[in-house]
Each structure stands twice: as C-alpha cells, then as structure tokens.
Design a protein around this motif. Structure first.
Motif, short mmCIF file in Angstrom:
data_model
loop_
_atom_site.label_atom_id
_atom_site.label_comp_id
_atom_site.label_asym_id
_atom_site.label_seq_id
_atom_site.Cartn_x
_atom_site.Cartn_y
_atom_site.Cartn_z
N UNK A 232 -18.19 69.96 15.15
CA UNK A 232 -17.27 68.91 15.56
C UNK A 232 -17.97 67.75 16.27
N UNK B 164 -29.81 67.41 22.49
CA UNK B 164 -29.86 65.97 22.25
C UNK B 164 -28.85 65.63 21.16
N UNK C 282 -13.23 72.70 1.44
CA UNK C 282 -13.00 73.95 2.16
C UNK C 282 -14.02 75.04 1.78
N UNK D 94 -29.89 61.57 15.86
CA UNK D 94 -31.24 61.02 16.05
C UNK D 94 -32.28 62.08 15.74
N UNK D 95 -32.03 63.31 16.23
CA UNK D 95 -33.01 64.38 16.02
C UNK D 95 -33.20 64.64 14.53
N UNK E 43 -13.81 71.12 8.63
CA UNK E 43 -13.06 71.48 7.41
C UNK E 43 -11.63 70.97 7.48
N UNK E 44 -11.05 71.09 8.66
CA UNK E 44 -9.65 70.70 8.80
C UNK E 44 -9.49 69.18 8.79
N UNK E 45 -10.61 68.47 8.89
CA UNK E 45 -10.55 67.02 8.73
C UNK E 45 -10.82 66.63 7.28
N UNK E 46 -11.10 67.65 6.47
CA UNK E 46 -11.31 67.46 5.04
C UNK E 46 -12.47 66.52 4.72
N UNK E 47 -13.49 66.48 5.61
CA UNK E 47 -14.66 65.66 5.34
C UNK E 47 -15.60 66.33 4.34
N UNK F 58 -17.43 61.23 12.35
CA UNK F 58 -16.61 60.65 11.30
C UNK F 58 -17.17 60.93 9.91
N UNK F 59 -16.42 60.50 8.94
CA UNK F 59 -16.74 60.81 7.56
C UNK F 59 -18.08 60.21 7.13
N UNK F 60 -18.40 59.03 7.68
CA UNK F 60 -19.67 58.38 7.33
C UNK F 60 -20.84 59.23 7.80
#
Lengths: 481, 320, 259
Positions: free
Chosen positions: B208, B302, B244, B306-307, B237-241, B212-214
């Motif tokens: 989480x 971190x 499933x 970036x990592x 998963x529940x954001x459907x990015x 965002x999707x990007x």
C-alpha cells in the motif's frame, strides 16, 4: 429517475477522481459479499447484485461528499474496512450500490499513554494497533479471532467483542469518542472524556450501527497496561455443560474477573482440544492483570472449581499453548478454502446470549433440534466464551457435508435452517439472537421479535438518521419489498 | 574406504543431480576416498554427456530400456553383490530416495534419505538429516555397511564438475532384460514448465506504500527489467491497479520463491503467510516499525521508489 | 503448531508434543482419501472390496480409527506400542508386513510416504522389500481398473507416470493434489463409528531382538532445532543510492545470479 450504473460511477469519479473509484469486475464481485457466502465465493458464483463501484476514501471529508452524493441520488452505500464480517453485513443487497472502503484511512493518530487512550482512523488494523501498543507495554484488551484482518471502524460498527472480554469488556466498553459521518454529509465528533451525564450516551447510536446509520471514520479507545508475565492459565475437563455454566456463574457472581472464561461442549471441545479433552466438556480460565489481582483471581478460580468433583484439572501448559494461538491463523484461512473445496464440508457459527437461568436450556434444545432436523451434519457443538454477572453467551459451531446442491443452495438447505433454529429457540427462551457478530442481513426477519416494543426506538433511529434509506440496506432492518 | 555414486542418466535433471553429488563429495569426503559412479541410461546420444558430467573420474555404464525401479534394483544388486563398497551415494530426487532404501535392504546395509552432511568414522558413518517436518536436525550414527545415502536437496552450495578426464571402467547392456509382469501398461507425461506466482523464483511485491496507478505501472516495468514476477498485496488488489491473479496472501497466491522483494508492504499477517516460505526476503519500507522489517532477511528503511530506481541502475550497469 | 520455545529435547532425545493438537500427517490423510475414493469407485463396479486401517501407537489414535469406521472401513486395527520407534521404520515395516503375511492378507498396501515426526521416508519401501512386492512411490492418484489391476499415477523425476499394474503391490503416497479426507456425518458416526477398535500388542510381532539391532545399526545421537528465523538486518547508509548499492553487493548480486 434513479441514476444508472454509469451515472453513479461518473458522479463518484467527479467527486473523488478516477483513481479512487474501482469498477474492476473481480473487485466488484468480491465486494458484493462477506464470509457468510464463503461457499459461493469458493465456487466463484456471485448471487448478490454487483455494486456499481468500490470507492477508496482517504479522509472524513471524502466520506462526507460521497455520502451526500449517495443521499441526494438515493444510492445504497455499504461501509467497509477490514472485510472480515461473517453475517452478510457487507453484502450489497440492492442494485448499483457503492461500497465505501475506508481501509485506506489508516493513520494511527495518537497513542496517549498518560490519558490511556489511543485514537485511530477507521482503517487502522487492530493487529497493527495492538502490536504498536504492546511494544510500549500497553494493550487494547481487544482480541477477537478476526484480529489479523479486522480494522477499527468495522470493529466498532459491529459491536465486536474479544476473547478477553470478561475482564476488558466488549468494544462498547472500550470506545471513548468517535467521529462519524451521516448520510446528509454531517460530520459528528463525540469528544473523549471519562464519563458524562449530559443526556443519553449518543455513542451507542454509532457503536453497532453496522453501517445502517452512519459511517465511522475515527475512533478513540481505552488502553490498558500489558502484563502478560502475570497471566495464569487454568483448564479442566468435566462431564456436563450444566455444571460448567454453574461454575462460570459462580466465578462471575463472586465478583472475579478472569480475562478468559470459556466452556466448550464435548463436540466443540474435541475439535479444538482433541489432545486432552477425551470427549468431555472443557472449561478454561485465564487470570490476568496486576500480579496480586491475577493471583487472587487464580486462587478463587481454583477454589470455586475445586468444589465440583467432576472437574479434572489439565496441565496449564495446554491452555497456554491454546492462548498463544487465539486468533485466526491467516495461513489456515487460506487453507480453509482448499479444504472446503476438497471435502465439501463447511462450517459456520451463530452466537446468542441469555441469562444464567435459560442458557443451558437454549444450548440443549438447539443441539438436539439441529441434530435431528438438519441433514448431513458432521459437527454440532458450541461454547460459552463471554460471561457477565447476569448471564453468558452461547456460540454454536456447526459443520455439514454439502450433498446434492448447487452453490447457492448451501445457504437455503443448511445455513438458514440451522441459524433459524438457534435464533427461534433463543428468542423463545428470552435471550438475544446476536451476541457479537451483529445482525447482518440474515437475521433481520427476527429483528422485531428481538426488540419487542423497543423496536420503535430502533425504527425511529433509522428514520431520523437515514431518512432516505441509503445506508447498508437490508442490514439490521429488513428491506421492505 | 570406497564409495560408489549411483545416478539415473534417464532423468532430464541428470546434470544438476551430478553437480550436487560433486558438491556433496567436495564438502564431505574430499579426496580421501576413492570412488566411482554407476550411471543408468537409455539414450545412446546422451552417453557422452553423461560420462563427461560424472562426479567421479571412474564411470560404469548400464544401458536399460527405461528407468523402472524394480528392474534397476535387480540389476544393481547383481552388479554390486561381491564388491566391497562402504558407501553408496544416491541423488536427492525421487529415484535416489527410493533406490537408496531398497538397495540397502537388499545388500544388508543401512540407509538414510535427505542427508545434508556425513562424517566418516571408524566402523561408522555419522549423518545429519532433517526431522520433525524440517524443524529439527537429527544426527545418526550408522554402523552397518554398506551405508546407502540419498543426499538432501540443497545440501551443498558447491555446484561443480571435475576437471579431470573420465574413464569408463565397464559397460553393461541390460536392454534385453525381462520386463516382468507387474506393469501392464504405462504412459509418461513430461513435466510442463510450471508458471504463475506460485512457481515463480523471484517476486517483486507492491504494497500500500505504492500510492497510485502510475507508480504501479513503473513497478511493473522494474519487475520486467529485473526478471521478477510482479505480486501485489490486498490493498493494491482492491484498488484494481493490477489484476486479482497477482494477489499474494491468504486470499491469493501462497508463494515460495527463492527471492522476494517487498516494496511498501507493511506485512500484515494475512499477507505474510503468502510469502512466508520464501527462501530470502528483502523488505523496502519507510517505516522501521512495520512488521515486514522484522520478518525479512534484510531491509532498507527508505522510500521504495528511489531505492528500486537506484537498484535498477546498478543491475542494468552490472549486466553490461 | 509448536512455537520456538516448545522444541525442547529431553535426555531420551524425545520432544513433548502432548500440548498441541494431533493431526493426521498430510501424506497419510491423502492416502486415506485416495483409498476411500478407490473404494467408492470399485463398489460402483460391483467388485468386492475390503478396507482395513492399521496404525501403530497408543490409545490416542483410536479417535482416527473410529472416524475411519464411520467412513465405512471394514476393519480398524491398532497395534499397541509404547516403544520409541520414531526413527525405526524397519520396526514399523516389519510389523505391517508380518500382519499382512500372517494375519490379514491384502492385495494392496497404501501408505503415506513419511511421518511428520521421524521424517524417515522409508517405511513403504521397506514394507515392499520385506514382502518382495513391487512398489510405486510418490503416488498421486489411484483408480480401479480390473479385479486384479489398478491404474496408478505417480510423480517421477521429470514428469508424471500413469501405469496399469497388477496387484499385489505397495503404494507410497506423495504430494497429492488432494490432501484432505472427507468428514463423516454425525449419523454415520453414531451408526458405524462406535465399533470397537481391534487392538494387538506389538510384542506379538517379535520385535525385541530387532529393536536392539535397529537401534544399534542406525542410532539417533542428537536432535537440534533448525532456526528458520529471519535476521531482519537493516541496511545502514546515508542515501537511498548507497543503501541500494550495499543491498546489491552484499545480499542481492549472488542470489540474482543463482536464479
């Protein structure tokens, strides 16, 4: 004209932006149910109306605008956080519902160890909060089996109770203040004070509303010192449930507060304690708290149980091991799906409560009737796990083989008839049909009987706070068709 | 003291079996003992390759129609009956397990399977192997020769091959052997390369902390470039990015990769059960208190973004 | 099920597991369900079939045998034993084969490939050797064929083998796709599950001398906990780039190469 599905989605996207409005088919399907329909879920058969969208809200303000939008357009809203409900409370019972998912509101706002309270947004998982507290030497005292999944908003919304309730109480005893959003968009905050006599305790309109009145966005709960080193464990086997209830009663009536006070019947006992139960009932106590109190409680338990010859003490290590694994083991939850699919054997629970003078009768008649009336039963048993000065609960556990059914018939052939026997007998005896899972959507046909003449109050609350009937339709109150 | 290695040259994984035996010999026996290798095989075109990969310089070859344990055991017993061998080593696969036990019985010796290390003593062999469902290591002393040992999977880190030339000591053709009456018919189906998260060797998991999707899209690219399968935790998963079927945890895939990197995953118990069996877990998370940090082998506190970008640069330049 | 602190080895090299719930080990459970499926199938073909369940151990195991009665096994037998045979599969194999040779003849013996305690992985193989029967290992499915033949599917190195074989034989069950056994209904438990379990004493199988021999030939010297705990090493560095570099050089590079 009600909005079309597309218009609902469009409206939500306008409010929240496209990222937060989910219309992925699989997500929507899974969001149409909870664990009450776990068999349908395993079979991939979804019989409930599929929601129009799941929206991921991230602030109280977002909840407010979404509810307002739904209210204006009369769209059903199902509030959700951890998705661990078991009684259909999260089912989207009407077409084009919006599931408002608050699990993204997961900021732990404050742990205040001076005033002994913790404030969390609705999406903070209980496990996370509990682990953070324990690290500092504190605990919520709340330990439902669903702890690995459940989140604070849902726990308060369903009047959750934990396995240590006999000492710490249910969530209603822990909640200090709440923030909730009502269908008209009104955000209400109830302040965090030790007690007040400033009119009715309005927290109780929110606690246990099951999303049928408002959306809980933030809660403050009491915290307690965590002193597991003082825990004392007691386990006994005995012949009769009746004796067990007598002992539970005596411990409570004499004024002792063990954190755990549980009584299993032989069937349920064999399921959990096959390694020592020997087809007998099992009685368990845990004494905790400050050392002197834990010890005094322990001594009293030994003394009280000691008066009953039929109780045989078992090694306390056995009880400690059980206590260390109280909650759902996530790996087992995953395994359960496979097991059900392979064996076509599935289990559910129904929990009721009653005063001391009726609880044993309720237990006996329910077991007897289910055994005789329901086909394909493989296990019917239960336990009492939450005791009070005036009575206790009974948690019925039942498993059955699924024989000659389609996935959607599982509920009508088995689950409903069993649940109805338990509820009918409990109400007939004068007990309550829901001890701690909430009403959900499948016991609503009994709600008038449960409330009797006080139903008026419940109905009025619904009318007052949700006049357009958009909040979790079919939950607590049945849908009027 | 003398040892003999028994290998199934009909197996498609012969080379890795042989390498593992070599590693085991290197770790446990060194050059103190002399040994040879018996190889069963059926395809002539593989003969040279089998010899080349033998874990010992001396090789004995037995040609058979196909690997069938009942027949192989009968041949082995006839072949070895009057040889004075102290130790037989078998591969870690199904064949090695079965042959070691049954052969030991027929030779009047003793056997152990899944052995991770051995130590040769006077009139005895000390062996270690897991017990109690891999929770304990049991140490045994065997006192009855020949000792027949099937090695454990992953018992050695040394995968090596001998650089001396091989010498074939003997060759036997048993293809005319009677097939017996036990098996009426048989059908073999080769294993298909298993795919999907459950079988993946390297998984990169988005939690989480991916906002965002990007960012999810970028993570997908990073996974692709590093050769990892992409997994997601429930909040994602529940954001459907991601679909499933990428979900890891109790309501999704229960994985067991060699390597697992989690990015912005907090490590709730319901999720962690899905990666618990990973060989190695690397966690990247901004919160040092997140439970994933303690449940990982190594962690970076971190911003995962970036990592991972830095890591990708390092990996890409080192590949060139 | 046991937590770290529970793995305590006493002076007899045993581990007290009495405070955790017993379960069937997964291979045995698969084997039992396969047997029941085979029985259903064979009964459907009107071929007579007789199922015997045999276990070696103490009275605690009777509950499993009663369940098997309720699932319509024809005979459930426990060979009472208090000796420590966790690491002596030869003894187990000796008892099983002697029972089959001398007391109750069988066409097929189905076993789980290994137990969760001893993890020996040898019993089915030794039973086959003692009886001089052929054996199929890593079995994942059993189907009826004709009266004296079975269709058996097993995992072999590099693939799956399906064979039609003649009995008698020993089948050792491996990682089958189905590992759960069906559950009997309360009614069947009442009707069939109340039968007395047959009990024989292990002494009747002349194991005394064999025990000493086996213990000497393969002697357990020690048991030690294998640590599965992860270290949770936190990489220290000034910048994300530095941390990524350390991660790659010290922890990742070699592991990536191995994949």
């Amino acid at each position: 004209m009600p909005l079309t599905r597309e218009q609902v989605v469009e409206g939500l996207v306008k409010i929240l932006g496209v990222e937060k409005v989910i219309t992925d088919e699989q997500v929507l399907k899974e969001s149409s149910i909870d664990r009450f329909r776990k068999y349908e879920d395993i079979c991939g058969v979804y019989t409930q109306p599929i929601p129009a969208a799941v929206v991921n809200v991230e602030s109280t303000e977002e909840v407010s605008v979404v509810l307002k939008f739904a209210n204006e357009n009369i769209i059903n809203v199902v509030p959700r956080t951890g998705h661990s409900a078991t009684e259909g409370g999260l089912e989207t019972a009407v077409e084009n519902s919006i599931v408002v998912d608050g699990s993204g509101m997961n900021r732990l706002i404050k742990i205040d160890t001076y005033n002994m309270q913790a404030t969390a947004e609705c999406g903070v998982s209980l496990e996370e909060l509990e682990n953070k507290l324990r690290k500092q030497g504190y605990t919520t005292g709340h330990s439902p089996q669903s702890k690995p999944l459940a989140q604070m908003g849902g726990l308060v919304a369903t009047r959750s109770i934990g396995q240590l309730s006999t000492l710490y109480g249910g969530i209603e005893d822990m909640v200090v203040g709440i923030e909730a959003v009502f269908p008209n968009g009104q955000i209400s905050r109830i302040k965090n004070v030790p007690r007040r006599a400033a009119g009715p305790d309005i927290r109780h309109i929110i606690i246990g509303n099951e999303g049928a009145l408002c959306y809980i966005t933030e809660v403050t709960v009491k915290i307690f010192k965590y002193m597991p080193e003082n825990n004392l464990f007691y386990g006994y086997t005995l012949e009769n449930m009746k004796t067990g209830f007598e002992i539970l009663r005596e411990v409570m009536v004499e004024g002792y507060k063990p954190s755990v006070a549980r009584l299993y019947d032989p069937e349920d006992g064999a399921y959990h304690f096959s390694h020592f139960a020997d087809d007998k009932c099992v009685l368990i106590f845990v004494a905790e708290g400050p050392k002197a109190i834990a010890e005094a409680t322990g001594r009293a338990i030994e003394e009280i149980v000691g008066k009953y010859d039929e109780c045989k003490r078992v090694d306390s290590q056995l009880i400690k091991r059980w206590f260390d694994n109280l909650n759902w083991d996530p790996a087992k939850v995953a395994e359960e799906r496979v097991e059900i699919a392979e064996t076509q054997n599935i289990g559910f629970t129904t929990e009721v409560s009653g005063n001391w003078d009726i609880i044993n009768d309720i237990y006996e008649v329910c077991i007897e009737r289910i055994r005789n009336e329901i086909p394909d039963i493989t296990l019917i048993g239960g336990h009492s796990s939450h005791s009070y000065i005036n009575g206790t609960n009974m948690y019925f556990v039942y498993y059955y083989n699924l024989v000659d059914i389609t996935p959607e018939e599982e509920i009508t052939k088995y689950h409903y008839p069993i649940q109805d026997i338990i509820v009918e007998e409990t109400l007939k005896a004068g007990g309550s049909m829901c001890h701690h899972h909430g009403v959900g959507k499948h016991r609503t046909h009994f709600i008038k009987e449960e409330y009797g003449s006080s139903y008026h109050i419940l109905e009025t609350l619904k009318k007052a706070f949700d006049p357009r009937g958009i909040m979790n339709m079919g939950t607590i109150l049945p849908i009027k068709r | 003291m003398k040892y003999t290695v028994i290998l199934n040259g009909c197996s498609s994984s012969f080379i890795s079996q042989a390498e593992e035996i070599s590693g085991f010999l290197w770790d446990n026996i060194g050059k103190s003992m002399e040994g040879d290798t018996v190889i069963f095989y059926s395809e002539d075109e593989k003969r040279e390759e089998l010899i080349e990969n033998s874990p010992t310089a001396f090789v004995r070859l037995i040609k058979i129609t196909r690997y069938q344990p009942e027949n192989v055991l009968a041949i082995l017993k006839d072949l070895e009956l009057n040889r004075e061998v102290d130790l037989y080593l078998f591969s870690r696969d199904f064949a090695g397990n079965e042959l070691s036990v049954r052969f030991a019985y027929r030779m009047g010796g003793s056997s152990l399977v899944s052995v991770s290390k051995i130590e040769i003593g006077k009139g005895m062999l000390t062996c270690c192997r897991p017990a109690y469902s891999n929770n304990m290591e049991a140490k045994f002393t065997l006192r009855k020769k020949p000792y027949c040992i099937a090695i454990a999977q992953g018992s050695t880190d040394h995968k090596l091959t001998l650089d001396t030339s091989r010498q074939v000591l003997s060759e036997v053709d048993m293809t005319n052997m009677s097939k017996g009456t036990f098996i009426k018919e048989y059908e073999f189906k080769g294993e298909e390369e298993a795919s999907g998260l459950e079988h993946s060797k390297f998984i990169l998991i988005a939690g989480r902390g991916v906002k965002d999707n990007k960012k999810m899209e970028r993570l997908r690219e990073v996974a692709k470039k590093t050769g990892a399968e992409l997994g997601i935790s429930r909040p994602v998963a529940m954001k459907a990015w991601a679909p499933m079927n990428r979900l890891i945890g109790v309501s999704g895939a229960m994985t067991k990769p060699e390597l697992c990197i989690t990015a912005g995953v907090s490590g709730a118990a319901a999720f962690f059960a899905g990666i618990e069996k990973s060989k190695y877990i690397i966690a990247i998370n901004t919160d040092e208190e997140a439970s994933i940090v303690k449940s990982s082998d190594v962690a970076i506190i971190d911003d995962y973004e970036i990592v991972l970008e830095e890591l990708l640069k390092i990996i890409e330049t080192s590949e060139k | 099920m046991l937590s770290n602190e529970d793995w305590v080895v006493d002076s007899n090299l045993s581990i007290d597991v009495s405070f955790v719930k017993n379960i069937l080990n997964c291979f045995d459970e698969s084997a039992l369900e396969m047997t029941l499926k085979l029985s259903d199938y064979v009964k459907g073909l009107n071929i007579p079939i007789n199922l015997t369940a045999l276990t070696i151990g103490d009275k605690k195991l009777d509950t499993y045998l009663k369940t098997l009665y309720a699932l319509r096994f024809d005979k459930a037998l426990r060979i009472n034993n208090n000796e420590d045979i966790r690491f002596l599969p030869q003894i187990v194999a000796h008892v099983i084969s002697q029972y089959v040779k001398e007391i109750n003849k069988q066409d097929v013996i189905i076993l789980g490939r290994q137990s969760g305690e001893g993890d020996n992985g040898k019993t089915p193989l030794l039973v086959a050797e003692i009886l001089k029967w052929p054996c199929i290992t890593q079995v994942i499915n059993i189907e009826a064929d004709k009266e004296d033949t079975l269709k058996v599917t097993n995992m072999v190195d590099g693939g799956i083998l399906t064979q039609i074989i003649r009995t008698p034989c020993v089948l050792s069950v491996g990682n089958a796709p189905n590992s759960y056994m069906r559950v009997p209904t309360l009614r069947d438990k009442m009707k069939y599950g109340k039968r007395e379990i047959d009990v024989l004493e292990i002494d009747e199988f002349n194991i005394k001398a064999l025990l000493d021999t086996c213990r000497n030939e393969c002697e357990l010297k020690s048991l030690e906990k294998i640590s599965h705990e992860r270290q949770g090493v936190i990489i220290e560095g000034k910048t994300p780039a530095e941390k990524a570099r350390i991660l790659y050089d010290s922890y990742l590079k070699e592991r990536l190469e191995k994949l």
